[in-house]
Design a protein around this motif. Structure first.
Motif, PDB file in Angstrom:
ATOM      1  N   GLU A 100      86.191  77.556  37.510  1.00 23.24           N
ATOM      2  CA  GLU A 100      85.484  76.394  38.038  1.00 23.24           C
ATOM      3  C   GLU A 100      86.419  75.581  38.935  1.00 23.24           C
ATOM      4  O   GLU A 100      86.055  75.150  40.024  1.00 23.24           O
ATOM      5  N   PHE A 101      87.629  75.386  38.434  1.00 22.34           N
ATOM      6  CA  PHE A 101      88.592  74.557  39.153  1.00 22.34           C
ATOM      7  C   PHE A 101      88.967  75.173  40.504  1.00 22.34           C
ATOM      8  O   PHE A 101      88.875  74.521  41.549  1.00 22.34           O
TER       9      PHE A 101
ATOM     10  N   ARG B 288      87.360  77.950  32.790  1.00 20.72           N
ATOM     11  CA  ARG B 288      87.724  76.629  33.299  1.00 20.72           C
ATOM     12  C   ARG B 288      88.548  76.741  34.574  1.00 20.72           C
ATOM     13  O   ARG B 288      88.358  75.988  35.525  1.00 20.72           O
TER      14      ARG B 288
ATOM     15  N   LYS C 143      81.216  81.525  43.871  1.00 20.77           N
ATOM     16  CA  LYS C 143      81.684  81.482  42.487  1.00 20.77           C
ATOM     17  C   LYS C 143      81.512  82.878  41.883  1.00 20.77           C
ATOM     18  O   LYS C 143      80.396  83.384  41.815  1.00 20.77           O
TER      19      LYS C 143
ATOM     20  N   PHE D 128      97.462  76.493  34.502  1.00 18.80           N
ATOM     21  CA  PHE D 128      96.745  75.492  35.270  1.00 18.80           C
ATOM     22  C   PHE D 128      97.704  74.743  36.197  1.00 18.80           C
ATOM     23  O   PHE D 128      97.365  74.442  37.343  1.00 18.80           O
ATOM     24  N   GLU D 129      98.904  74.480  35.691  1.00 16.90           N
ATOM     25  CA  GLU D 129      99.914  73.804  36.516  1.00 16.90           C
ATOM     26  C   GLU D 129     100.207  74.589  37.798  1.00 16.90           C
ATOM     27  O   GLU D 129     100.274  74.029  38.883  1.00 16.90           O
TER      28      GLU D 129
ATOM     29  N   ARG E   8      87.049  73.103  48.833  1.00 16.56           N
ATOM     30  CA  ARG E   8      87.409  71.773  49.329  1.00 16.56           C
ATOM     31  C   ARG E   8      88.459  71.863  50.441  1.00 16.56           C
ATOM     32  O   ARG E   8      88.358  71.178  51.448  1.00 16.56           O
TER      33      ARG E   8
ATOM     34  N   ALA F  50     101.891  83.876  46.649  1.00 16.69           N
ATOM     35  CA  ALA F  50     101.501  85.265  46.884  1.00 16.69           C
ATOM     36  C   ALA F  50     100.031  85.486  46.559  1.00 16.69           C
ATOM     37  O   ALA F  50      99.556  85.083  45.498  1.00 16.69           O
ATOM     38  N   VAL F  51      99.307  86.078  47.506  1.00 19.01           N
ATOM     39  CA  VAL F  51      97.921  86.503  47.290  1.00 19.01           C
ATOM     40  C   VAL F  51      97.815  87.933  47.804  1.00 19.01           C
ATOM     41  O   VAL F  51      98.729  88.405  48.484  1.00 19.01           O
TER      42      VAL F  51
ATOM     43  N   LYS G  56      97.342  74.407  40.255  1.00 17.64           N
ATOM     44  CA  LYS G  56      97.320  73.136  40.989  1.00 17.64           C
ATOM     45  C   LYS G  56      98.361  73.136  42.106  1.00 17.64           C
ATOM     46  O   LYS G  56      98.096  72.739  43.227  1.00 17.64           O
TER      47      LYS G  56
ATOM     48  N   LYS H  54      86.183  75.296  43.245  1.00 20.31           N
ATOM     49  CA  LYS H  54      85.947  73.991  43.873  1.00 20.31           C
ATOM     50  C   LYS H  54      87.091  73.623  44.809  1.00 20.31           C
ATOM     51  O   LYS H  54      86.871  73.144  45.925  1.00 20.31           O
ATOM     52  N   GLU H  55      88.303  73.840  44.358  1.00 19.69           N
ATOM     53  CA  GLU H  55      89.454  73.446  45.154  1.00 19.69           C
ATOM     54  C   GLU H  55      89.553  74.270  46.437  1.00 19.69           C
ATOM     55  O   GLU H  55      89.839  73.726  47.509  1.00 19.69           O
TER      56      GLU H  55
ATOM     57  N   ARG I 106      92.405  88.052  48.087  1.00 18.68           N
ATOM     58  CA  ARG I 106      92.076  88.012  46.657  1.00 18.68           C
ATOM     59  C   ARG I 106      93.035  87.072  45.951  1.00 18.68           C
ATOM     60  O   ARG I 106      94.247  87.219  46.062  1.00 18.68           O
TER      61      ARG I 106
END
Lengths: 388, 161
Positions: free
Chosen positions: A297-298, A294, A312, A367-368, A305, A344-345, A371, A301-302, A360
């Motif tokens: 997917e989120f 999940r 994917k 999830f919070e 966007r 951080a990435v 977002k 898309k984000e 990466r």
């Protein structure tokens, strides 16, 4: 002092992003999308067995190859799940994570000047460990083919000095994996050139859209393949350090020789816990996988966007996103994002030169946080555009 | 269980738009589904999990588990008497169980006295109630899958391969 360090080790390139890592570690309240491990704690039934085995006093060595019970459990699991047969007596070795298994295969098969094919971007240890063996890493850049390895690319790079090829699917950092047809095509070239295939399949349980196919299950591939897997990613057991290697008994026996002198055996408690993982925690892996799916997917898309293009991913818990449109290089992007927005990435260049232009992003966080990270990255991108 | 329900059961604040992104469906479809679940009574409400142990104010409440033995009635079995009992607002949960008693209640009141008098004056005198055993709750460790503990700090290093 420098002269006391071995020439081989001196020659290994220090990681170009060490400084960046130190910067991250020194900062507080960072949302980290740079973590290469699950955000779940090891499921309780597994931890409970770890505690129990301590209480029962399982504090001694096991056999060098690892607890027989664990090897047998792995053999049965592979047989049931993939119809893949390895003998627990002499074709399976329990190692300190896939990391050790990987080091052992290379040391067991490579002679100085042998060549090893490494599709890139790749996990960070493949190159230095190959060099430590005195062998030569040969890179196959996969970025122009959506980060997929093709038989043509192998054919173009292979020569008669080439001894082995490293496969890693689902891949860290790209998340790319392969379907049967693609694997069969790759296998054909590998067999044709009689390469040893070192197949790091540590993320296999986290394949989201189709069934994972172990390379060794392809017809005639088994005798050329060393299958590496472990418990870290799927069971959220990174800190326990348990992995395993399965392969032809000549190779496993050579690996065991090195392992018995260098490591002796994997911590006993960890082996007991790993056994429990296969016995009773399969359904928990499925639950965690669903949560990752999940988030995948989120985040995909984000990211698309807000303008960070990405494919994917088929598996693992990473997205490899393009930052080319920002005009920054990977390291700059990561540094600025960290300093300005506290996200951080990992710069794509950590995974080899072909990772330039990418970052990466790991979705092993709540999830919070995902977002919030998206909001911050979007903000960061907007600020950059306005500055231009 | 449908994935929409699984997601909402864990966090009711996640929006239909966000669920749509997670499940690769259109927001409209998700909103429709949620409406349907609400209409069918599958989704009954949305609430917040509060650790009341940490609220030390005058309104803090006590809870008790109450085992109730009842006499089932002709035609309706336990349903009628259960309804008479669970209709009291003090009764937060009511289950019919197998074993040595019939109904298990979770009752809430502002103090020990309130709960006791509910049992003595309302519950025990009911015609079909044959007996009750009251257990006051002393400490809550875990409820509905949520451990009542401060969220633990992150033990992972902030960045790794």
């Amino acid at each position: 002092m420098k002269e006391i360090i071995s020439k081989k080790v001196q020659k290994i390139k220090p990681s170009g992003i060490r400084q960046f890592f130190d910067l991250v570690l020194g900062m507080k309240e960072v949302i980290s999308l740079g973590v290469g491990e699950p955000d779940f704690v090891t499921p309780w039934p597994i931890r409970e067995v770890g505690i129990f085995s301590l209480e029962e006093g399982f504090t001694t060595y096991t056999s060098n190859k690892g607890l027989y019970k664990l090897r047998l459990t792995i053999a049965r699991y592979l047989k049931n799940r993939y119809n893949l047969e390895y003998s627990p007596e002499d074709e399976i070795l329990i190692t300190v994570g896939v990391s050790e298994a990987f080091d052992l295969v290379l040391r067991a098969i490579l002679n100085p000047q042998d060549k090893v094919l490494i599709p890139q971007p790749s996990y960070v240890s493949y190159e230095p460990l190959t060099e430590l063996c005195g062998a030569i890493p040969i890179y196959i850049d996969t970025k122009d083919n959506d980060f997929k390895l093709t038989p043509e690319a192998i054919e173009k790079t292979v020569d008669n000095k080439t001894k082995a090829i490293i496969l890693n699917y689902p891949n860290n950092p790209t998340g790319v994996s392969y379907r049967k047809k693609e694997l069969e095509a790759i296998k054909k070239v590998i067999l044709k050139h009689k390469l040893i295939c070192i197949s790091d399949e540590i993320y296999s349980d986290l394949t989201y859209d189709f069934e994972h196919i172990p390379f060794a299950t392809l017809s005639k591939a088994k005798q050329y393949t060393v299958y590496l897997n472990g418990f870290s990613k799927s069971y959220a057991m990174t800190g326990w350090r348990v992995g395993y290697a399965c392969g032809p008994k000549e190779i496993i026996s050579a690996m065991t020789k090195i392992h018995q002198y260098a490591i002796m055996c994997v911590p006993t408690i960890s082996q007991m816990a790993a056994c429990e993982a296969l016995h009773s925690a399969r359904h928990l892996v499925e639950q965690m996988k669903q949560v990752y799916k999940r988030r995948r997917e989120f985040i995909v898309k984000e990211l698309n966007r807000i303008g960070l293009k990405c494919l994917k991913p088929d598996g693992a818990f990473y997205v490899f996103a393009s930052i080319k449109d920002t005009g920054l290089n990977s390291l700059d992007f990561a540094q600025r994002l960290l300093k300005e927005k506290k996200v951080a990435v990992v710069p794509g260049t950590a995974f080899g030169r072909s990772g330039e232009g990418y970052i990466r992003i790991s979705y092993t966080c709540s999830f919070e946080n995902l977002k919030e990270a998206i909001i911050r990255i979007e903000d960061f991108l907007r600020n950059r555009k306005e500055k231009k | 269980m449908d994935e929409i329900l699984e997601i909402l059961e864990k966090d009711a604040r996640i929006t239909p738009e966000e669920i749509a992104k997670m499940l690769n469906k259109s927001p409209r479809k998700i909103r429709e589904m949620i409406k349907r679940y609400e209409k069918e009574g599958i989704i009954l409400g949305y609430k917040t999990v509060i650790n009341k142990e940490l609220i030390r104010d005058a309104n803090s409440e006590v809870r008790a588990l109450i085992e109730v033995n009842v006499t089932p009635q002709k035609d309706v079995g336990f349903d009628k008497i259960a309804e008479r009992i669970y209709s009291f607002p003090e009764v937060k949960s009511c289950y019919l169980v197998s074993g040595t008693y019939d109904l298990l209640l979770i009752v809430e009141g502002k103090d020990l006295h309130t709960v006791s008098s509910f049992v003595a004056e309302k519950l025990a005198p009911l015609e079909n109630v044959r007996g009750t055993v009251t257990h006051f709750l002393l400490k809550k460790y875990k409820e509905d899958g949520v451990t009542l503990k401060h969220r633990e700090e992150n033990k992972r290093i902030a960045i790794s391969y």
